[in-house]
Design a protein around this motif. Structure first.
Motif, mmCIF file in Angstrom:
data_model
loop_
_atom_site.group_PDB
_atom_site.id
_atom_site.type_symbol
_atom_site.label_atom_id
_atom_site.label_comp_id
_atom_site.label_asym_id
_atom_site.label_seq_id
_atom_site.Cartn_x
_atom_site.Cartn_y
_atom_site.Cartn_z
ATOM 1 N N ASN A 1 66.694 72.281 88.297
ATOM 2 C CA ASN A 1 65.688 71.688 89.181
ATOM 3 C C ASN A 1 64.398 71.401 88.423
ATOM 4 O OD1 ASN A 1 67.208 71.547 91.447
ATOM 5 N ND2 ASN A 1 66.278 73.274 92.508
ATOM 6 N N ILE B 1 55.090 71.139 95.044
ATOM 7 C CA ILE B 1 55.675 71.016 96.390
ATOM 8 C C ILE B 1 54.586 71.358 97.404
ATOM 9 C CG2 ILE B 1 57.541 71.890 97.891
ATOM 10 C CD1 ILE B 1 58.761 73.045 95.205
ATOM 11 N N ARG C 1 65.207 68.995 101.676
ATOM 12 C CA ARG C 1 64.628 68.410 100.466
ATOM 13 C C ARG C 1 63.169 68.132 100.763
ATOM 14 N NH1 ARG C 1 66.886 64.042 97.521
ATOM 15 N NH2 ARG C 1 66.535 65.426 95.765
ATOM 16 N N LEU D 1 71.462 67.137 97.221
ATOM 17 C CA LEU D 1 71.944 67.407 98.575
ATOM 18 C C LEU D 1 71.110 68.440 99.304
ATOM 19 C CD1 LEU D 1 75.758 67.500 97.959
ATOM 20 C CD2 LEU D 1 74.586 66.022 99.568
ATOM 21 N N TYR E 1 69.341 76.772 98.685
ATOM 22 C CA TYR E 1 69.896 77.524 99.829
ATOM 23 C C TYR E 1 70.953 78.506 99.312
ATOM 24 C CZ TYR E 1 73.084 78.374 103.721
ATOM 25 O OH TYR E 1 73.910 78.979 104.636
ATOM 26 N N PHE F 1 59.194 79.217 90.487
ATOM 27 C CA PHE F 1 60.223 79.860 91.310
ATOM 28 C C PHE F 1 60.449 81.268 90.786
ATOM 29 C CE2 PHE F 1 61.887 76.642 94.177
ATOM 30 C CZ PHE F 1 61.257 75.505 93.685
HETATM 31 P P1 ADP Z 1 68.535 69.295 95.524
HETATM 32 O O1 ADP Z 1 67.870 69.393 94.199
HETATM 33 O O2 ADP Z 1 69.992 68.997 95.445
HETATM 34 O O3 ADP Z 1 67.825 68.404 96.486
HETATM 35 P P2 ADP Z 1 67.769 72.099 95.953
HETATM 36 O O4 ADP Z 1 68.168 72.991 97.070
HETATM 37 O O5 ADP Z 1 68.056 72.614 94.581
HETATM 38 O O6 ADP Z 1 68.522 70.729 96.234
HETATM 39 O O7 ADP Z 1 66.232 71.781 96.082
HETATM 40 C C1 ADP Z 1 65.677 71.478 97.353
HETATM 41 C C2 ADP Z 1 64.425 70.644 97.203
HETATM 42 O O8 ADP Z 1 63.377 71.428 96.625
HETATM 43 C C3 ADP Z 1 64.580 69.462 96.256
HETATM 44 O O9 ADP Z 1 65.116 68.349 96.955
HETATM 45 C C4 ADP Z 1 63.143 69.212 95.809
HETATM 46 O O10 ADP Z 1 62.492 68.407 96.775
HETATM 47 C C5 ADP Z 1 62.513 70.600 95.833
HETATM 48 N N1 ADP Z 1 62.421 71.226 94.497
HETATM 49 C C6 ADP Z 1 63.273 72.116 93.950
HETATM 50 N N2 ADP Z 1 62.858 72.497 92.728
HETATM 51 C C7 ADP Z 1 61.706 71.833 92.491
HETATM 52 C C8 ADP Z 1 60.768 71.793 91.387
HETATM 53 N N3 ADP Z 1 60.961 72.531 90.307
HETATM 54 N N4 ADP Z 1 59.692 70.987 91.513
HETATM 55 C C9 ADP Z 1 59.503 70.259 92.640
HETATM 56 N N5 ADP Z 1 60.334 70.241 93.699
HETATM 57 C C10 ADP Z 1 61.422 71.023 93.634
#
Ligand code: ADP
Length: 376
Positions: free
Chosen positions: A279, A311, A325, A335, A340, A365
């Protein structure tokens, strides 16, 4: 007279003799009933009606159907007119809020059945209304529709996600086929590069499908952990090494030592770290990524820090939900399942997964997991 008289009794005298004749039936019926005079005045309600709608406190003797603005708004008036003309009919469920019409009671979905009451000359002399509370049924229908909508949305996103690696794979296989069909001299290096690309796409698809399977296991409560003793630092370094090309720096605090052991499912915890690092690479492309590891009492805290877009506050708690998302980061596909699944895995290890972030200032995180401390 066993039909419940209205509080004031003012209109009891208006009860047509036909209703008085059937008063025992009205009284004993388990269906809530109201009787209205020809001008729309309420002239009686039965006991079931009072029980269901708990409206003892309301003076229904002042209620008139045609003065209830809410009935106009929900489209009841044409049905009432037809019933007063002699037609017995049922009105499709309507949402009625008594308080909006100055009455007691809670809002509900009601199915309304109208029966004209005729006198000896066969002329309509009053109107009986039976009300059935269908709120629960309506709620179930609405939840079902919502579930269908979520499912359809999921299928469309999932199809798109699967197609993303499938399209280049198909193209590359077509190139290979053409090479063999045309009989052109085989270039080993080129074939190897094509196969490598195809292999990468199959890995993407496998991990997508693994995510689907994990979600369905989580839904049925059948996600099982294979707990073993895991050398903690080695596991973290192995995962970070896979991201060496993406400027991942690992910082271990001074309490970290090689003998740290976790009683974990090694593959599942790897999956969590891979998810956080992927991510960071995906949403903060080109930014340096730091993995900070420290020990607090008998727990390890692993922080994955990026300098990406961040975020917003509203989204930070949502992103750990299924299919969620953050709208500010949807330039990359996904997805909304990874976090989750990761959270469920960490919590199954009695740990915690959370994020801190500010828009424009990157995201961090945190994974907190218990360490295995042997008894001495
Ligand atoms: P996906 O990446 O498949 O959408 P995730 O559950 O891994 O699903 O992440 C959920 C959402 O969290 C992502 O769609 C994104 O909007 C946000 N996100 C996750 N990691 C980051 C990050 N390092 N920086 C910014 N937004 C993030």
């Amino acid at each position: 007279m066993s039909v419940v008289d209205l509080k004031s009794g003012r209109r009891a005298s208006k009860l047509p003799v036909e209703i008085r004749r059937y008063s025992a039936f009205f009284e004993q019926s388990s269906l809530p009933m109201e009787i209205f005079a020809m001008n729309g005045d309420c002239i009686a309600v039965n006991r079931a009606w009072i029980e269901v709608f708990a409206a003892l406190e309301t003076d229904y003797s002042r209620y008139n159907l045609f003065q209830d603005q809410q009935l106009v708004e929900i489209g009841m008036i044409p049905y009432l007119r037809r019933a007063y003309k002699g037609e017995a009919l049922s009105v499709p469920p309507v949402y009625y809020d008594p308080s909006a019409s100055g009455k007691e009671g809670r809002a509900r979905w009601l199915e309304c059945h109208l029966f004209p009451i005729r006198n000896e000359k066969n002329r309509v002399c009053a109107l009986a209304m039976i009300l059935v509370d269908v709120s629960e049924k309506k709620m179930a229908e609405m939840m079902n529709l919502q579930a269908i909508r979520v499912r359809d949305e999921f299928i469309s996103i999932a199809a798109h996600e699967i197609k993303t690696p499938l399209c280049p794979m198909k193209l590359q296989i077509e190139v290979l086929l053409k090479m063999f069909q045309t009989g052109e001299p085989l270039d080993r290096d080129r074939i190897y590069r094509i196969l490598q690309a195809v292999h990468r796409q199959t890995q993407v698809m496998t991990s997508l499908i693994d995510n689907f399977l994990d979600v369905s296991r989580l839904n049925t409560g059948s996600l099982e952990l294979k707990i073993e003793f895991v050398p903690v630092l080695k596991l973290i370094m192995d995962v970070c090494d896979r991201y060496a090309l993406h400027s991942v720096f690992t910082i271990f605090s001074s309490e970290c030592h090689q003998k740290l052991i976790g009683a974990w499912d090694r593959l599942r915890i790897e999956q969590v770290l891979v998810n956080l690092l992927s991510n960071a690479v995906k949403y903060a492309p080109g930014s340096p990524i730091r993995v900070e590891v420290r020990i607090v009492k008998d727990e390890i805290i692993i922080a994955v820090v990026d300098q990406g877009p961040g975020i917003s506050k509203e989204n930070i708690s949502r992103i750990f939900e299924r299919y969620a998302r953050a709208d500010e980061n949807n330039m990359a596909t996904g997805l909304g399942l990874g976090l989750y699944i990761a959270k469920q895995i960490v919590e199954a290890h009695h740990g915690a997964l959370w994020a801190e972030s500010e828009v424009g200032k990157g995201s961090t995180f945190y994974v907190k997991l218990p360490l295995f401390i042997p008894e001495v």
